[in-house]
Scaffold this motif. Structure first.
Motif, PDB file in Angstrom:
ATOM      1  N   LYS A  39       6.607  48.002  31.458  1.00  0.00           N
ATOM      2  CA  LYS A  39       6.582  48.462  32.845  1.00  0.00           C
ATOM      3  C   LYS A  39       6.983  49.928  32.885  1.00  0.00           C
ATOM      4  CE  LYS A  39       7.389  44.042  34.894  1.00  0.00           C
ATOM      5  NZ  LYS A  39       7.382  43.466  36.202  1.00  0.00           N
ATOM      6  N   GLU A  40       6.337  50.660  33.787  1.00  0.00           N
ATOM      7  CA  GLU A  40       6.631  52.077  33.945  1.00  0.00           C
ATOM      8  C   GLU A  40       8.129  52.276  34.191  1.00  0.00           C
ATOM      9  OE1 GLU A  40       4.177  55.741  35.793  1.00  0.00           O
ATOM     10  OE2 GLU A  40       4.486  54.056  37.150  1.00  0.00           O
ATOM     11  N   GLY A  41       8.695  53.285  33.511  1.00  0.00           N
ATOM     12  CA  GLY A  41      10.107  53.594  33.651  1.00  0.00           C
ATOM     13  C   GLY A  41      10.996  52.869  32.661  1.00  0.00           C
ATOM     14  N   LYS A  42      10.454  51.870  31.976  1.00  0.00           N
ATOM     15  CA  LYS A  42      11.233  51.097  31.002  1.00  0.00           C
ATOM     16  C   LYS A  42      11.133  51.733  29.620  1.00  0.00           C
ATOM     17  CE  LYS A  42      12.532  47.893  33.846  1.00  0.00           C
ATOM     18  NZ  LYS A  42      13.908  47.713  34.214  1.00  0.00           N
ATOM     19  N   GLN A  43      11.704  51.054  28.660  1.00  0.00           N
ATOM     20  CA  GLN A  43      11.707  51.500  27.260  1.00  0.00           C
ATOM     21  C   GLN A  43      10.899  50.499  26.450  1.00  0.00           C
ATOM     22  OE1 GLN A  43      15.512  52.715  25.405  1.00  0.00           O
ATOM     23  NE2 GLN A  43      15.291  50.906  24.152  1.00  0.00           N
ATOM     24  N   VAL A  44      10.191  50.977  25.444  1.00  0.00           N
ATOM     25  CA  VAL A  44       9.439  50.100  24.546  1.00  0.00           C
ATOM     26  C   VAL A  44       9.785  50.459  23.107  1.00  0.00           C
ATOM     27  CG1 VAL A  44       7.359  51.517  24.382  1.00  0.00           C
ATOM     28  CG2 VAL A  44       7.163  49.057  24.120  1.00  0.00           C
ATOM     29  N   ARG A  45       9.767  49.444  22.256  1.00  0.00           N
ATOM     30  CA  ARG A  45      10.101  49.615  20.835  1.00  0.00           C
ATOM     31  C   ARG A  45       8.913  49.118  20.004  1.00  0.00           C
ATOM     32  NH1 ARG A  45      15.456  49.421  18.626  1.00  0.00           N
ATOM     33  NH2 ARG A  45      16.038  48.994  20.757  1.00  0.00           N
ATOM     34  N   LEU A  46       8.388  50.001  19.153  1.00  0.00           N
ATOM     35  CA  LEU A  46       7.319  49.634  18.222  1.00  0.00           C
ATOM     36  C   LEU A  46       7.935  49.545  16.832  1.00  0.00           C
ATOM     37  CD1 LEU A  46       4.520  52.030  19.501  1.00  0.00           C
ATOM     38  CD2 LEU A  46       4.864  49.635  20.087  1.00  0.00           C
ATOM     39  N   THR A  47       7.667  48.442  16.137  1.00  0.00           N
ATOM     40  CA  THR A  47       8.302  48.187  14.842  1.00  0.00           C
ATOM     41  C   THR A  47       7.261  47.788  13.800  1.00  0.00           C
ATOM     42  OG1 THR A  47      10.267  47.376  15.991  1.00  0.00           O
ATOM     43  CG2 THR A  47      10.069  46.799  13.683  1.00  0.00           C
TER      44      THR A  47
END
Length: 93
Positions: A39-47
């Motif tokens: 969601k816009e404004g959130k954080q995402v983690r790519l692993t």
């Protein structure tokens, strides 16, 4: 690779020598990146997980190499490499 060298067996009056050359195994992905939604404004983690610890990783968005910043954080622990993207916006897709 650091074991590559010349080895010898010495019996006093004679010596036998051999050269050992160790070929490095290629680095492979044990676990590849997975598609994510955020969601816009959130954080995402790519692993992803690599076959060899300490392998240098270069993170890219399209053809652009990413640099560590307030927006992007890179982590690497052993064989696991992570990209954290903060405050995601539609242009981050």
């Amino acid at each position: 690779k650091s074991d590559s060298d010349t080895y010898s067996c010495d019996i006093g009056d004679a010596q036998s020598r051999a050269k050992l050359t160790v070929q490095e195994a290629p680095v492979l992905f044990k676990q590849e990146l997975q598609n994510e939604e955020a969601k816009e404004g959130k954080q995402v983690r790519l692993t992803c997980e690599l076959s060899k610890p300490g392998t240098p990783v270069k993170w890219m968005k399209g053809d652009t190499v990413l640099c560590a910043s307030e927006k992007y954080e890179f982590k690497q622990h052993g064989t696991v490499a992570e990209l954290i993207i903060r405050d995601v916006k539609s242009v981050d897709a």
